[in-house]
Write a protein that holds these residues in place. Sequence first.
Motif, mmCIF file in Angstrom:
data_model
loop_
_atom_site.group_PDB
_atom_site.id
_atom_site.type_symbol
_atom_site.label_atom_id
_atom_site.label_comp_id
_atom_site.label_asym_id
_atom_site.label_seq_id
_atom_site.Cartn_x
_atom_site.Cartn_y
_atom_site.Cartn_z
ATOM 1 N N SER A 54 50.962 6.477 140.661
ATOM 2 C CA SER A 54 50.106 6.689 139.485
ATOM 3 C C SER A 54 48.796 7.350 139.886
ATOM 4 O O SER A 54 48.308 8.237 139.179
ATOM 5 C CB SER A 54 49.858 5.365 138.759
ATOM 6 N N LEU A 57 49.560 11.059 140.446
ATOM 7 C CA LEU A 57 49.752 11.826 139.215
ATOM 8 C C LEU A 57 48.428 12.070 138.512
ATOM 9 O O LEU A 57 48.176 13.158 137.996
ATOM 10 C CB LEU A 57 50.718 11.085 138.291
ATOM 11 N N LEU A 58 47.553 11.041 138.509
ATOM 12 C CA LEU A 58 46.239 11.198 137.877
ATOM 13 C C LEU A 58 45.439 12.292 138.581
ATOM 14 O O LEU A 58 44.895 13.199 137.947
ATOM 15 C CB LEU A 58 45.489 9.872 137.930
ATOM 16 N N ALA A 61 46.888 15.746 137.895
ATOM 17 C CA ALA A 61 46.611 16.243 136.551
ATOM 18 C C ALA A 61 45.174 16.733 136.447
ATOM 19 O O ALA A 61 44.891 17.707 135.745
ATOM 20 C CB ALA A 61 46.876 15.148 135.518
ATOM 21 N N VAL A 62 44.246 16.063 137.151
ATOM 22 C CA VAL A 62 42.857 16.530 137.125
ATOM 23 C C VAL A 62 42.735 17.834 137.899
ATOM 24 O O VAL A 62 42.037 18.766 137.481
ATOM 25 C CB VAL A 62 41.933 15.441 137.695
ATOM 26 N N GLU A 64 44.885 20.051 138.179
ATOM 27 C CA GLU A 64 45.586 21.107 137.461
ATOM 28 C C GLU A 64 44.665 21.860 136.510
ATOM 29 O O GLU A 64 44.987 22.960 136.070
ATOM 30 C CB GLU A 64 46.722 20.449 136.672
ATOM 31 N N THR A 65 43.514 21.255 136.191
ATOM 32 C CA THR A 65 42.671 21.798 135.139
ATOM 33 C C THR A 65 42.238 23.235 135.419
ATOM 34 O O THR A 65 42.264 24.080 134.522
ATOM 35 C CB THR A 65 41.421 20.921 134.979
#
Lengths: 87, 235
Positions: A54, A57-58, A61-62, A64-65
Motif C-alpha cells: 500500500s 502504490l501511494l 501514484a504521487v 505519477e503526477t
Amino acid sequence: MNINGEDFILGCSAIGAGLALIAGIGPGVGQGIAAGHAAAAVGRNPGAKSDVTSTMLLGQAVAETTGLYGLLVAMLLLFVRPLDIYK
Amino acid sequence: MFSNDIDFMIKGLFSYQIFGQEVWITTTHVCTLIVMLILVIFAICANRVIKKAQVMDTPGTFQNIAELIVEMLDGMVTGVMGKNAAKFANYISTIFMFILLSNISGLLGLRPPTADYGVTFPMGVITFCLIFFNKLKHQKLSGFLKGLCDPWPIWAPINIVGDVAVPISLSLRLFANVLSGTVMMALYYGLLPIFVKIGIPSALHVYFDLFSGAIQTYVFCMLTMTYITDAIGDN
C-alpha cells in the motif's frame, strides 16, 4: 502541397504534444525504483507485504503526477488547441 | 472498416439563462446525479436494514455487505488519523464512496464525472479549506505563522506556494488519471475495427476503470487524511 497557417499550427501542436509526453520518462523511472525497493523490502520481511504494497502504490501514484501534467499538456494541445488564436 | 468517431468530450445537453449568463447542463451533471442516486438508494436500504436488525438475529447478505464497507472505511480512517478519526470518518467515507463509484461508472457506460475538472477541483478546495481550518484551530495563529516561516522567514513565499499547490495537484492527479482512462477507452472503441471490440476491452476496462480508479480513490482519501492529520499536529 500548400501549407497555410492553420495547418502549420496544427502540425506544430501535434509535434508539441508528442514532445510533452517525454515527461513520461521521469515517472516511469521513479515508479520502477519504488517497485524495486518494495520488492526488496518484501523479500527481507515477507510479513509486512500488505503494508509495503500500500505504501508503494501511494508513493507511485504521487510520483505519477508529473507524467500526468505532460499528458494534460498534450491533451490541451491536441483537443483544446489554445494556439489557434495565432492563425 | 475503420470507424473514426472518437468521443470522450463533455457534451452539453441543454442551456438556460441565469443572471445574464448562459449555463449548460452537461453529461457530467447527469452522470453525477446517477452516481448520487445509486449511493442514496444504497444508503436508504442500509439504514432500513440496520434499524430493523436485532442483536440475536443472523445478519442477512445485504447487512453483511453494508457492515463490511463501513468497517473497512472506518479501519482505513483510524489507521491513518488515530485519535482524530471519529471526527473525519464520515467525510472521508463519503468522498471515498463517491469517487470510487464515479471512477468505475465508466463500466456502466457513463462518462465518469471525475473526468471533469469542475468536479475534482472543488474536492481539492474542500481539502484545502479543511487543512487551513484545522491548522488555525489546533495550532492557533502563532503556530500557523511559525509553520509559514519555516525554517527562516525568507522562505514564506515558497511555503505559501507549496500550500496553494496542494489542492491543485490533488485535483489534477485524480482528473488526469480518470481522463486518461476515458480517452484510452474512447480511442480503443473509436479507432479499431469491430472484431477486436468483443471481449478484449474487458481487460482494458479492468485496468483503466477498476484498478486505476480504485488506486486513485485510495490515494485521494489517503492524502487528504495525511494532510489533515499533519495540520492538526500532535498536541
